[in-house]
Design a protein around this motif. Structure first.
Motif, PDB file in Angstrom:
ATOM      1  N   VAL A   1       0.910  11.435   4.680  1.00 26.46           N
ATOM      2  CA  VAL A   1       0.640  12.351   3.576  1.00 26.46           C
ATOM      3  C   VAL A   1      -0.166  11.558   2.550  1.00 26.46           C
ATOM      4  CG1 VAL A   1       2.779  13.594   4.048  1.00 26.46           C
ATOM      5  CG2 VAL A   1       2.755  11.836   2.272  1.00 26.46           C
ATOM      6  N   THR A   2      -0.864  12.269   1.678  1.00 22.17           N
ATOM      7  CA  THR A   2      -1.742  11.520   0.769  1.00 22.17           C
ATOM      8  C   THR A   2      -0.949  10.639  -0.196  1.00 22.17           C
ATOM      9  OG1 THR A   2      -1.905  13.408  -0.744  1.00 22.17           O
ATOM     10  CG2 THR A   2      -3.636  13.170   0.892  1.00 22.17           C
ATOM     11  N   LYS A   3       0.272  11.053  -0.529  1.00 17.26           N
ATOM     12  CA  LYS A   3       1.051  10.220  -1.441  1.00 17.26           C
ATOM     13  C   LYS A   3       1.432   8.878  -0.812  1.00 17.26           C
ATOM     14  CE  LYS A   3       3.083  12.608  -5.260  1.00 17.26           C
ATOM     15  NZ  LYS A   3       2.879  11.701  -6.375  1.00 17.26           N
ATOM     16  N   ASP A   4       1.401   8.779   0.490  1.00 14.75           N
ATOM     17  CA  ASP A   4       1.700   7.498   1.137  1.00 14.75           C
ATOM     18  C   ASP A   4       0.696   6.417   0.755  1.00 14.75           C
ATOM     19  OD1 ASP A   4       3.872   8.568   2.472  1.00 14.75           O
ATOM     20  OD2 ASP A   4       2.777   8.942   4.327  1.00 14.75           O
TER      21      ASP A   4
ATOM     22  N   SER B   1       8.739  16.656  -6.536  1.00 12.46           N
ATOM     23  CA  SER B   1       8.184  15.306  -6.710  1.00 12.46           C
ATOM     24  C   SER B   1       7.525  14.776  -5.445  1.00 12.46           C
ATOM     25  CB  SER B   1       9.290  14.334  -7.151  1.00 12.46           C
ATOM     26  OG  SER B   1       9.847  14.753  -8.375  1.00 12.46           O
TER      27      SER B   1
ATOM     28  N   PHE C   1       5.477  -3.360   3.838  1.00 13.30           N
ATOM     29  CA  PHE C   1       5.976  -4.069   2.653  1.00 13.30           C
ATOM     30  C   PHE C   1       7.444  -4.486   2.793  1.00 13.30           C
ATOM     31  CE2 PHE C   1       2.288  -1.863   0.888  1.00 13.30           C
ATOM     32  CZ  PHE C   1       1.689  -2.890   0.178  1.00 13.30           C
TER      33      PHE C   1
ATOM     34  N   HIS D   1       5.293   5.133   2.641  1.00 11.59           N
ATOM     35  CA  HIS D   1       4.334   4.368   1.838  1.00 11.59           C
ATOM     36  C   HIS D   1       4.715   2.902   1.782  1.00 11.59           C
ATOM     37  CE1 HIS D   1       7.351   4.731  -1.382  1.00 11.59           C
ATOM     38  NE2 HIS D   1       6.697   3.791  -2.014  1.00 11.59           N
TER      39      HIS D   1
ATOM     40  N   ARG E   1       5.386  12.704 -12.920  1.00 12.22           N
ATOM     41  CA  ARG E   1       5.756  11.621 -13.839  1.00 12.22           C
ATOM     42  C   ARG E   1       5.309  11.962 -15.247  1.00 12.22           C
ATOM     43  NH1 ARG E   1       5.542   5.870 -11.791  1.00 12.22           N
ATOM     44  NH2 ARG E   1       5.935   6.069  -9.571  1.00 12.22           N
TER      45      ARG E   1
ATOM     46  N   MET F   1      -2.663   4.122 -14.342  1.00 12.82           N
ATOM     47  CA  MET F   1      -3.521   4.756 -13.346  1.00 12.82           C
ATOM     48  C   MET F   1      -4.113   6.039 -13.940  1.00 12.82           C
ATOM     49  SD  MET F   1      -2.631   5.483  -9.372  1.00 12.82           S
ATOM     50  CE  MET F   1      -2.070   3.793  -9.192  1.00 12.82           C
TER      51      MET F   1
ATOM     52  N   ASN G   1       0.165  16.104  -3.572  1.00  7.68           N
ATOM     53  CA  ASN G   1       0.323  15.571  -2.229  1.00  7.68           C
ATOM     54  C   ASN G   1      -0.179  16.603  -1.228  1.00  7.68           C
ATOM     55  OD1 ASN G   1       1.075  13.845  -0.191  1.00  7.68           O
ATOM     56  ND2 ASN G   1       3.277  14.026  -0.522  1.00  7.68           N
ATOM     57  N   LEU G   2      -0.530  16.145  -0.055  1.00  7.67           N
ATOM     58  CA  LEU G   2      -0.951  17.033   1.032  1.00  7.67           C
ATOM     59  C   LEU G   2      -0.326  16.504   2.304  1.00  7.67           C
ATOM     60  CD1 LEU G   2      -4.462  18.448   1.715  1.00  7.67           C
ATOM     61  CD2 LEU G   2      -3.170  17.385   3.531  1.00  7.67           C
TER      62      LEU G   2
ATOM     63  N   ILE H   1       1.844  -2.013  -3.934  1.00  3.35           N
ATOM     64  CA  ILE H   1       2.473  -0.912  -3.205  1.00  3.35           C
ATOM     65  C   ILE H   1       1.944   0.412  -3.754  1.00  3.35           C
ATOM     66  CG2 ILE H   1       4.708   0.243  -2.856  1.00  3.35           C
ATOM     67  CD1 ILE H   1       6.045  -2.486  -2.813  1.00  3.35           C
ATOM     68  N   PRO H   2       1.674   1.386  -2.891  1.00  2.00           N
ATOM     69  CA  PRO H   2       1.276   2.706  -3.395  1.00  2.00           C
ATOM     70  C   PRO H   2       2.304   3.243  -4.391  1.00  2.00           C
ATOM     71  CG  PRO H   2       1.024   2.607  -1.002  1.00  2.00           C
ATOM     72  CD  PRO H   2       1.713   1.337  -1.413  1.00  2.00           C
ATOM     73  N   MET H   3       1.827   4.027  -5.334  1.00  2.00           N
ATOM     74  CA  MET H   3       2.731   4.595  -6.327  1.00  2.00           C
ATOM     75  C   MET H   3       3.399   5.842  -5.748  1.00  2.00           C
ATOM     76  SD  MET H   3       1.876   5.334 -10.296  1.00  2.00           S
ATOM     77  CE  MET H   3       1.231   3.682 -10.474  1.00  2.00           C
ATOM     78  N   TYR H   4       4.724   5.845  -5.797  1.00  2.00           N
ATOM     79  CA  TYR H   4       5.468   6.954  -5.207  1.00  2.00           C
ATOM     80  C   TYR H   4       6.743   7.188  -5.968  1.00  2.00           C
ATOM     81  CZ  TYR H   4       7.027  10.114  -1.556  1.00  2.00           C
ATOM     82  OH  TYR H   4       7.416  11.233  -0.866  1.00  2.00           O
ATOM     83  N   PRO H   5       7.148   8.369  -6.332  1.00  2.00           N
ATOM     84  CA  PRO H   5       6.393   9.593  -6.084  1.00  2.00           C
ATOM     85  C   PRO H   5       5.350   9.749  -7.184  1.00  2.00           C
ATOM     86  CG  PRO H   5       8.380  10.161  -7.263  1.00  2.00           C
ATOM     87  CD  PRO H   5       8.382   8.655  -7.105  1.00  2.00           C
TER      88      PRO H   5
ATOM     89  N   ARG I   1       8.280  -1.410  -6.204  1.00  2.00           N
ATOM     90  CA  ARG I   1       6.839  -1.503  -6.492  1.00  2.00           C
ATOM     91  C   ARG I   1       6.562  -2.573  -7.543  1.00  2.00           C
ATOM     92  NH1 ARG I   1       2.778   0.705  -9.959  1.00  2.00           N
ATOM     93  NH2 ARG I   1       4.299   1.796 -11.259  1.00  2.00           N
TER      94      ARG I   1
ATOM     95  N   TYR J   1      -1.224   6.651  -2.273  1.00  2.00           N
ATOM     96  CA  TYR J   1      -1.600   6.940  -3.672  1.00  2.00           C
ATOM     97  C   TYR J   1      -1.820   5.657  -4.485  1.00  2.00           C
ATOM     98  CZ  TYR J   1      -1.579  10.045  -7.774  1.00  2.00           C
ATOM     99  OH  TYR J   1      -1.917  10.784  -8.880  1.00  2.00           O
ATOM    100  N   GLY J   2      -3.005   5.527  -5.004  1.00  2.00           N
ATOM    101  CA  GLY J   2      -3.312   4.363  -5.836  1.00  2.00           C
ATOM    102  C   GLY J   2      -3.556   3.099  -5.051  1.00  2.00           C
TER     103      GLY J   2
END
Lengths: 346, 346, 346, 346
Positions: free
Chosen positions: C283-286, B195, D52, D48, D240, D344, B200-201, C342-346, D19, C288-289
């Motif tokens: 990371v890119t997920k940080d 997850s 916040f 992320h 998800r 999204m 992700n990267l 807030i970014p969507m995680y995970p 979130r 996301y959205g």
């Protein structure tokens, strides 16, 4: 050593055949035929083949082809084989068709589900359904093989013994199919576009999938009555791998252990079926890149249902690998020749 | 036929060795050794091995082992090999170490980057760096092989000819590495939790990666001066595959075509390096499951930089495949024996 | 409350604009315009919009449109905006162009990299580059915004302060870009076909990417001399997310901590830039959205290079989110209005 | 404005609550409680959240907590809530439990499936099952909510109307569940290790899943007789999303169109259930990041079975979103407040 040709050289079925034939000691790949891309190099589409395939693809010339090769693999879209096979009737070339053209014996059923004209009767009459675990003797003497569909391979191998041995009722049988995206082939579409497919799960072709009549035809054979299976398909965000999860009502108080034992006996001479012990279920990676069909069971006392999970690699046991297995049997070679490598993991 | 043992049987390196050895005609896998899991069946951890490996894993007994087998593959975590190798000094067993224990010739460098004591000098002295494209002659006569790291394999193969032939400056060399998750091994962690990793990267170990001194050691050899490469690593949401994208300043007005030609000559007797024509770059799937290193180039006139893209399968050319390649050379077998299968695609 | 229209309704840029505008209290989405699909319901292409968008898409009628709405978002393929903008010169409608048509001020550069005729000079003269962290004052007074490209957003935000403050040399600057597949849009192609993209990593458009002149144009501004960056791009098997890993030679002995501090100051009034503390990389997920650009640093004493990792969501800060941020500034609303989730995680 | 606390701050349920609460105008997140990580910053685990959440997590002190906040969300592992709820009996704090502790009314059933002692009877008596589409009136007056499980949410919403309206037989009901990996939480394990999960599909917990008694309890309510559903679960390589594909025998000759109409009526006042028109089935991305449950149907005349496909985001409608929906109803706010953003996509 037999010479082989692949017709339909740029699809994934052909690419997997090429990979497997390269590991085969008795088949030499003589030519790769592509109507749309002839004269082009296959490695220009598939650079992973660099250093392996140097001759350009060729145009189809069926009359000379049947003189030049011993085996033809049809890795073609629907509708091609049924036009070509009649031209090969009078030759001795072995034909293995990976498309669905010859799978349905009832012309009406074919036309209902495939929305097109059925193959000429002479072609249907010649074709043997290439599922070695059930029809090895017929395959030995066949000259034309109809190679099974990917979902039917998983579903029929998973259900046949239970139905034939009458440990489950023939109706209703529920088959919930899940497949990786490579089954949809190489032509880009919205359905297979990465951004729409990744991190997503899609039910598709519900009630309309052309594998339904194929599954029903062979399950009906198992019980000598009409089986009308309930079959759904789901696209999973993975490249390879296919699972059918299947449900049938138990006819007697058999335990999971009993089912495992029954299947082990049933498939004891089938080198590519691996029956899992009680409490274990296969995952698709267990068969990745290999010709195995791994099957696990749960006989659920609470609901009186038998749950069967059957996993294959859709491109190998569900297509090219099974085609090679058929070629081996037709030619009297060891059934698993060229197919004995360990699945790739992880 | 030589007998082999694998130490470290439950890791991905061992699993890939098992897959490759099963396709090898001259190596027989005599035993799989696991300290933590001995007496257990490997297929209980890896059901994909069902029907392939039936003997349970064994505890390590180094004194008897060296009598029983001809080749030992160390697929062990950091720190194991350096303790075991000294006990094998007086035997004739061939040792191929897939860990980093013997890769760094400078004890100080090792201790700085690996945060632990360096291997005994006798072990370091015996070890030959197992990169056949550069050191085939030394490998032929070696008894202990230090199998290269995954990133160093991609980076050194990609940069060595350009540096040695002085078409790029030795400093700065930028190496931007990208790897699939299997390189992190089988032990679950937050870093490799699906997850957190899917879609992700992650850049990781920036400035701290233990492959830095290994890369620098061999790039420095190429130019006879100290190279201090700038090396970063990124975790990519894929299982297998590794790419280094590399940047160096051109010293002369060579064209991309000229670079391609130079590399083709340099590697003309290297069966596992495939140089791409101008305008093409390798993708990791081009080498999936195979021992190839595919390399593409762009000599950028606008910026006077040479861009090199070098792709491998981290578990094959970056680990187990290269180990088999080394075993082949050490034993006088064909360099590619057992490694000649076509990459799996898609 | 301002009325808005989106031109190019079926692409991912439009879809992301729709998602963001729905959370915006001061923008009402008046119409969605699609030349190819007008009269059709957007939810027939995008069922996730069911219950949100009920009116069918409309054909473009530019003369009436400019009377009916206050803001037009151009989420159009290359070449559309440059034809439409001249027809809007005499109106007061705000135009925000998400395509590349207006990004390159030099007509020669545009024509070299984009292989087409540059936009009319009047349109180029009107357009302000919509990167609020650098050009907020100009955006305030603008009527036409050229919304930055995805890679340039990540690269310029990551490099500008270091270049302007002269802590790195302007040449060579290496920018190694990695992007999720959604950046390639919604039109299926071999490049974005799931089976070819999943578990794969592709370098692409090396030396040819149309974002190169855009990056160079603004980096050159930072240093008042020509910067010719070395820029590569890699397709990553993920849907969203983009990272540039960047390398520049340090001019002085600044520490990572010093760089972090410099950037924190530089961006202290930029709500969407988050500077990571020493030792951390985004990371890119940080992101996301979300509309964030997260940046981390490593000042490498060993090689005297500054390594910068800059992450965005290519569809938000790299496209639709930045467009909304620009609309907010143009209209005097809070810069982050509608973008603060807030970014969507995970 | 109500004050809320989340207990179990480092799990994915908590992160998703954070979130959603950030978009909620009437709930203020007063504190985040974590036993294992108190005093630490949440953003050190979840970067992320930078900018916040600035206060550190706190240790649980249940006596003061019940004075300080109005709502407590229990995003806790199994077994925590049942110990804490009795201490809150005499307070007026609203408790919403996202764990399974209070979902099963039969103590025997709980103990059979959950392998632990059932919650105190006083807690079970207070708890209302928080599925607003079925129990909105009870939720309005509740002080303790047992928030439904992810699979039960999808399954019960999909099956309840058909069972209650007697268009399908109550036995057998087959529920084939498929879920993304985030449902397994944040603790790394072999089951959720990327290299083992990516490009793989795993059936798991067949016949043993703790959601079985929850589903059966509410389906039985629908028909006033015991339903024993056949329920299987499959892990899908996505983060998800969750789908149940369900099968029940039709009792009458209703068409797909008739089923669609029946469900549209049944859920006409349910803002988060979207019924798909005939011929369409939801994909998980249609509900990504949102509180929707999208449902499609196929009434299969050939087999006399109704096929139902029901999709949710397991972390939103299957956990945190439904918890907020319940909080809204308990407090007399609009049912969808804070939950109305567009999914999204892509």
């Amino acid at each position: 050593m037999k010479k082989a040709a692949i017709i339909g050289g740029t699809g994934y079925g052909a690419i997997e055949l090429i990979r497997l034939i390269q590991m085969h000691e008795y088949i030499h790949l003589e030519k790769i035929i592509s109507h749309s891309q002839h004269k082009k190099q296959l490695y220009s589409f598939y650079p992973h083949l660099t250093n392996f395939i140097d001759d350009p693809m060729e145009e189809l010339e069926i009359d000379s082809l049947k003189e030049e090769v011993d085996i033809i693999f049809f890795a073609t879209p629907a509708g091609v084989t049924k036009k070509l096979i009649p031209k090969l009737i009078d030759s001795s070339v072995q034909c293995i068709d990976l498309s669905g053209d010859l799978r349905i014996s009832s012309r009406e059923q074919y036309e209902h589900w495939y929305k097109g004209e059925a193959a000429p009767q002479v072609a249907l009459d010649l074709a043997v359904y290439g599922m070695p675990e059930l029809y090895k003797e017929q395959i030995k003497g066949a000259r034309v093989i109809s190679n099974p569909g990917c979902f039917p391979t998983s579903a029929i191998l998973g259900l046949y013994p239970a139905l034939e041995q009458k440990i489950i009722q023939p109706n209703p049988i529920i088959i919930d199919g899940k497949t990786g995206v490579s089954g949809a082939g190489r032509t880009p579409s919205a359905m297979t576009h990465f951004s729409e497919t990744n991190d997503n799960l899609k039910a598709y072709k519900i009630g309309k999938h052309q594998h339904i009549p194929e599954i029903d035809q062979y399950l009906s054979t198992a019980v000598n009555e009409q089986v009308s299976s309930v079959f759904t398909t789901h696209l999973i965000p993975m490249t390879r791998g296919l699972v059918c999860t299947m449900y049938g009502q138990l006819t007697e108080g058999i335990t999971t252990e009993g089912v495992v034992s029954l299947y082990k006996n049933y498939y004891e001479s089938a080198p590519f079926v691996r029956i899992r012990p009680e409490g274990e279920f296969p995952v698709t990676k267990d068969v990745y890149g290999s010709n195995f069909c791994d099957i696990g069971f749960y006989a659920d006392k609470r609901t009186n249902q038998l749950i069967i999970v059957s996993a294959i690699d859709n491109l190998v046991k569900g297509a090219a690998g099974q085609a090679i297995q058929n070629a081996n049997i037709m030619n009297g070679w060891e059934e698993g020749h060229g197919l004995n490598s360990i699945p790739m993991y992880p």
